[in-house]
Design an enzyme around this catalytic site. Structure first.
Site, PDB file in Angstrom:
ATOM      1  N   THR A  34      94.425  26.346  53.283  1.00 37.51           N
ATOM      2  CA  THR A  34      93.125  26.552  53.921  1.00 37.51           C
ATOM      3  C   THR A  34      93.326  27.165  55.302  1.00 37.51           C
ATOM      4  O   THR A  34      94.094  26.641  56.106  1.00 37.51           O
ATOM      5  CB  THR A  34      92.378  25.200  53.988  1.00 37.51           C
ATOM      6  OG1 THR A  34      91.971  24.872  52.661  1.00 37.51           O
ATOM      7  CG2 THR A  34      91.154  25.261  54.889  1.00 37.51           C
ATOM      8  N   GLN A  73      91.997  29.327  43.707  1.00 42.15           N
ATOM      9  CA  GLN A  73      91.792  27.885  43.561  1.00 42.15           C
ATOM     10  C   GLN A  73      90.306  27.543  43.677  1.00 42.15           C
ATOM     11  O   GLN A  73      89.651  27.857  44.668  1.00 42.15           O
ATOM     12  CB  GLN A  73      92.594  27.093  44.606  1.00 42.15           C
ATOM     13  CG  GLN A  73      92.656  25.609  44.194  1.00 42.15           C
ATOM     14  CD  GLN A  73      93.253  24.699  45.233  1.00 42.15           C
ATOM     15  OE1 GLN A  73      92.916  24.796  46.409  1.00 42.15           O
ATOM     16  NE2 GLN A  73      94.118  23.787  44.816  1.00 42.15           N
ATOM     17  N   HIS A  95      91.025  22.754  41.461  1.00 41.37           N
ATOM     18  CA  HIS A  95      91.504  21.835  42.507  1.00 41.37           C
ATOM     19  C   HIS A  95      91.138  20.406  42.094  1.00 41.37           C
ATOM     20  O   HIS A  95      90.029  19.947  42.310  1.00 41.37           O
ATOM     21  CB  HIS A  95      90.879  22.188  43.853  1.00 41.37           C
ATOM     22  CG  HIS A  95      91.567  21.563  45.037  1.00 41.37           C
ATOM     23  ND1 HIS A  95      92.383  20.447  44.931  1.00 41.37           N
ATOM     24  CD2 HIS A  95      91.567  21.902  46.366  1.00 41.37           C
ATOM     25  CE1 HIS A  95      92.843  20.128  46.140  1.00 41.37           C
ATOM     26  NE2 HIS A  95      92.363  20.999  47.013  1.00 41.37           N
ATOM     27  N   ASN A 107      93.925  15.935  46.223  1.00 45.92           N
ATOM     28  CA  ASN A 107      93.665  15.741  47.657  1.00 45.92           C
ATOM     29  C   ASN A 107      92.340  15.088  48.024  1.00 45.92           C
ATOM     30  O   ASN A 107      91.771  15.367  49.084  1.00 45.92           O
ATOM     31  CB  ASN A 107      93.828  17.077  48.397  1.00 45.92           C
ATOM     32  CG  ASN A 107      95.268  17.554  48.330  1.00 45.92           C
ATOM     33  OD1 ASN A 107      96.153  16.786  47.959  1.00 45.92           O
ATOM     34  ND2 ASN A 107      95.507  18.812  48.654  1.00 45.92           N
ATOM     35  N   TYR A 128      89.341  15.352  46.798  1.00 46.09           N
ATOM     36  CA  TYR A 128      88.086  16.087  46.615  1.00 46.09           C
ATOM     37  C   TYR A 128      87.396  15.647  45.321  1.00 46.09           C
ATOM     38  O   TYR A 128      87.824  14.693  44.667  1.00 46.09           O
ATOM     39  CB  TYR A 128      88.356  17.596  46.685  1.00 46.09           C
ATOM     40  CG  TYR A 128      88.905  17.978  48.056  1.00 46.09           C
ATOM     41  CD1 TYR A 128      88.139  17.773  49.209  1.00 46.09           C
ATOM     42  CD2 TYR A 128      90.190  18.477  48.201  1.00 46.09           C
ATOM     43  CE1 TYR A 128      88.652  18.073  50.472  1.00 46.09           C
ATOM     44  CE2 TYR A 128      90.710  18.780  49.464  1.00 46.09           C
ATOM     45  CZ  TYR A 128      89.931  18.570  50.594  1.00 46.09           C
ATOM     46  OH  TYR A 128      90.439  18.849  51.843  1.00 46.09           O
ATOM     47  N   ARG A 157      95.630  21.593  39.857  1.00 44.57           N
ATOM     48  CA  ARG A 157      96.454  20.880  40.838  1.00 44.57           C
ATOM     49  C   ARG A 157      96.046  19.408  40.866  1.00 44.57           C
ATOM     50  O   ARG A 157      94.854  19.095  40.904  1.00 44.57           O
ATOM     51  CB  ARG A 157      96.269  21.488  42.225  1.00 44.57           C
ATOM     52  CG  ARG A 157      97.336  21.023  43.223  1.00 44.57           C
ATOM     53  CD  ARG A 157      97.223  21.769  44.529  1.00 44.57           C
ATOM     54  NE  ARG A 157      98.527  21.854  45.195  1.00 44.57           N
ATOM     55  CZ  ARG A 157      98.695  21.805  46.512  1.00 44.57           C
ATOM     56  NH1 ARG A 157      97.656  21.688  47.314  1.00 44.57           N
ATOM     57  NH2 ARG A 157      99.893  21.899  47.047  1.00 44.57           N
ATOM     58  N   ASN A 182      92.578  12.550  52.468  1.00 45.98           N
ATOM     59  CA  ASN A 182      91.132  12.373  52.603  1.00 45.98           C
ATOM     60  C   ASN A 182      90.665  10.983  52.178  1.00 45.98           C
ATOM     61  O   ASN A 182      89.578  10.812  51.616  1.00 45.98           O
ATOM     62  CB  ASN A 182      90.377  13.470  51.839  1.00 45.98           C
ATOM     63  CG  ASN A 182      90.568  14.819  52.504  1.00 45.98           C
ATOM     64  OD1 ASN A 182      90.280  14.968  53.687  1.00 45.98           O
ATOM     65  ND2 ASN A 182      91.098  15.787  51.766  1.00 45.98           N
ATOM     66  N   GLY A 231     104.135  25.609  50.832  1.00 47.46           N
ATOM     67  CA  GLY A 231     102.911  25.861  51.573  1.00 47.46           C
ATOM     68  C   GLY A 231     103.213  26.334  52.974  1.00 47.46           C
ATOM     69  O   GLY A 231     103.231  27.534  53.265  1.00 47.46           O
ATOM     70  N   ARG A 232     103.486  25.367  53.844  1.00 50.93           N
ATOM     71  CA  ARG A 232     103.622  25.691  55.271  1.00 50.93           C
ATOM     72  C   ARG A 232     104.671  26.769  55.538  1.00 50.93           C
ATOM     73  O   ARG A 232     104.495  27.578  56.443  1.00 50.93           O
ATOM     74  CB  ARG A 232     103.925  24.416  56.059  1.00 50.93           C
ATOM     75  CG  ARG A 232     102.663  23.581  56.244  1.00 50.93           C
ATOM     76  CD  ARG A 232     102.960  22.196  56.728  1.00 50.93           C
ATOM     77  NE  ARG A 232     103.772  21.461  55.748  1.00 50.93           N
ATOM     78  CZ  ARG A 232     104.068  20.169  55.853  1.00 50.93           C
ATOM     79  NH1 ARG A 232     103.643  19.482  56.876  1.00 50.93           N
ATOM     80  NH2 ARG A 232     104.786  19.581  54.927  1.00 50.93           N
TER      81      ARG A 232
HETATM   82  C1  8OZ Z   1      93.669  21.462  54.985  1.00 48.60           C
HETATM   83  C2  8OZ Z   1      92.467  21.556  55.647  1.00 48.60           C
HETATM   84  C3  8OZ Z   1      91.304  21.623  54.923  1.00 48.60           C
HETATM   85  C4  8OZ Z   1      91.343  21.601  53.537  1.00 48.60           C
HETATM   86  C5  8OZ Z   1      93.472  20.559  50.640  1.00 48.60           C
HETATM   87  C6  8OZ Z   1      91.858  22.331  50.686  1.00 48.60           C
HETATM   88  O1  8OZ Z   1      94.043  19.634  51.241  1.00 48.60           O
HETATM   89  C7  8OZ Z   1      92.599  21.494  51.381  1.00 48.60           C
HETATM   90  C8  8OZ Z   1      92.558  21.498  52.872  1.00 48.60           C
HETATM   91  C9  8OZ Z   1      93.717  21.436  53.612  1.00 48.60           C
HETATM   92  O2  8OZ Z   1      93.616  20.703  49.428  1.00 48.60           O
END
Ligand code: 8OZ
Length: 364
Positions: free
Chosen positions: A27, A100, A176, A179, A181, A228, A236, A317-318
């Protein structure tokens, strides 16, 4: 050295990747008016096209699915046209790219929602987590529980978004399901206390993630569909009392759908791999197609897991933020650049498209 296999082609569903290194979704909060990917996004992704596969930043399937400022969508014609510039630029460099598909569920804020309404969730349980909105990190808003008769609409939004992604030129999509969501919220009992067909048992909590994946696969083909998952990540504020039985079941059902891959965040997203006991091998053994491993990998760990047959592909990623040519650097053992955390979320070219490739950095 077995790590050479990481740099050899791999057949993933409908396409062939030039190597086994995947750019993980990241993101970056740089979308423009109407949540259209920025003009810079095409350059940013094209710079990283030597990845075997790029998975785009998470992209909301509807306005309701958005949880952060300036993230791109895939539900309007302008967004499709914006993404087309990205896919054309990546393909021109010989790369492959999946989009995604994202619905944040309760990880949102009223200021991002249609008509300022409450974000939606399996249950009306507010989570202690922050989002980024109005240029500030703020607590997420109190969510409301989705009505049973609204769920088909969410599945339809995912399906339409998948069709839109193909119109935009993507090679496929990644659902997705990780994480904390929406789909992860349904799967985990820390967020889902429903008593209807979408809550309670392992089967019921798996229902939405499986319906969404089946709908996407029916729309664009299972060979262009991935997902994923993050079974033990507390990202979160999500929690689950039974992740092993839940995800063993989900992955067995995903295998029946014959989708191209599962992309598994092994541990706490962006954090420790050993956050909770979990047998990731049990997921791999239940799934016949590609297994993308993610979280805390370096070249050595990836090579060892490839040799041991623990994964087929490895998502970084990073490292891709500061190293657009990460694949080449890993291949030759070149030093890896850091990235600036201050320019991670939002802004323009600085910290986005201005990290040089090795050849440029050395003036070679
Ligand atoms: C970092 C900041 C905001 C969203 C995820 C889409 O963790 C994100 C995300 C990552 O999957």
């Amino acid at each position: 050295m077995t790590d050479r296999q990481l740099f050899e082609p791999y057949a993933l569903g409908a396409i062939t990747l030039s190597n086994r290194i995947v750019m993980a979704p990241l993101t970056r909060n740089r979308a423009g008016v109407g949540f259209v990917p920025s003009e810079l996004a095409a350059e940013y992704y094209a710079q990283r096209a030597s990845a075997g596969l790029i998975i785009s930043e998470a992209s909301q399937i509807s306005q309701q699915g958005q949880g952060y400022q300036d993230t791109p969508g895939i539900y309007t014609q302008a967004q499709i046209e914006g993404w087309r510039k990205v896919t054309d630029a990546v393909h021109a460099k010989g790369g492959r790219i999946f989009l995604q598909l994202w619905h944040v569920g309760r990880v949102s804020h009223v200021d991002l929602q249609p008509n300022g309404q409450a974000p939606v969730a399996p249950s009306a349980i507010k989570v202690q987590t922050k989002t980024f909105v109005n240029n500030a990190f703020v607590d997420v808003s109190e969510p409301r529980a989705l009505e049973l008769d609204e769920i088909a609409g969410i599945v339809a939004d995912f399906r339409q978004a998948a069709a839109n992604a193909i119109s935009a030129g993507f090679d496929g999509v990644e659902v997705h399901g990780a994480n904390g969501y929406l789909l992860d919220q349904f799967a985990k009992d820390g967020a889902n206390t429903r008593t209807d067909a979408y809550g309670g048992s392992v089967e019921n909590r798996a229902r939405l993630i499986l319906e969404v994946t089946a709908a996407v696969a029916a729309e664009i083909g299972p060979e262009r569909t991935g997902i994923r998952l993050s079974p033990v990540s507390p990202a979160n504020g999500i929690s689950a009392s039974d992740p092993q039985s839940q995800f063993d079941y989900i992955v067995a059902k995903l295998d029946e759908l014959n989708i191209a891959y599962i992309h598994v965040v092994e541990g706490a997203t962006g954090g420790p791999r050993d956050v909770a006991p979990f047998d990731f091998g049990a997921l791999r053994s239940r799934f016949r197609n590609g297994y993308i491993a993610n979280n805390g990998y370096d070249l050595e760990l990836a090579a060892s897991h490839l040799t041991d047959g623990k994964a087929d592909l490895f998502a970084f990623g990073r490292l891709f933020i500061g190293n657009p040519d990460l694949v080449e650097r890993l291949k030759v053992g070149a030093p890896l650049a850091d990235f600036n955390p201050a320019t991670l979320y939002g802004g323009g070219a600085a910290g986005y498209t201005d990290y040089p490739a090795l050849a440029d950095a050395t003036g070679a």
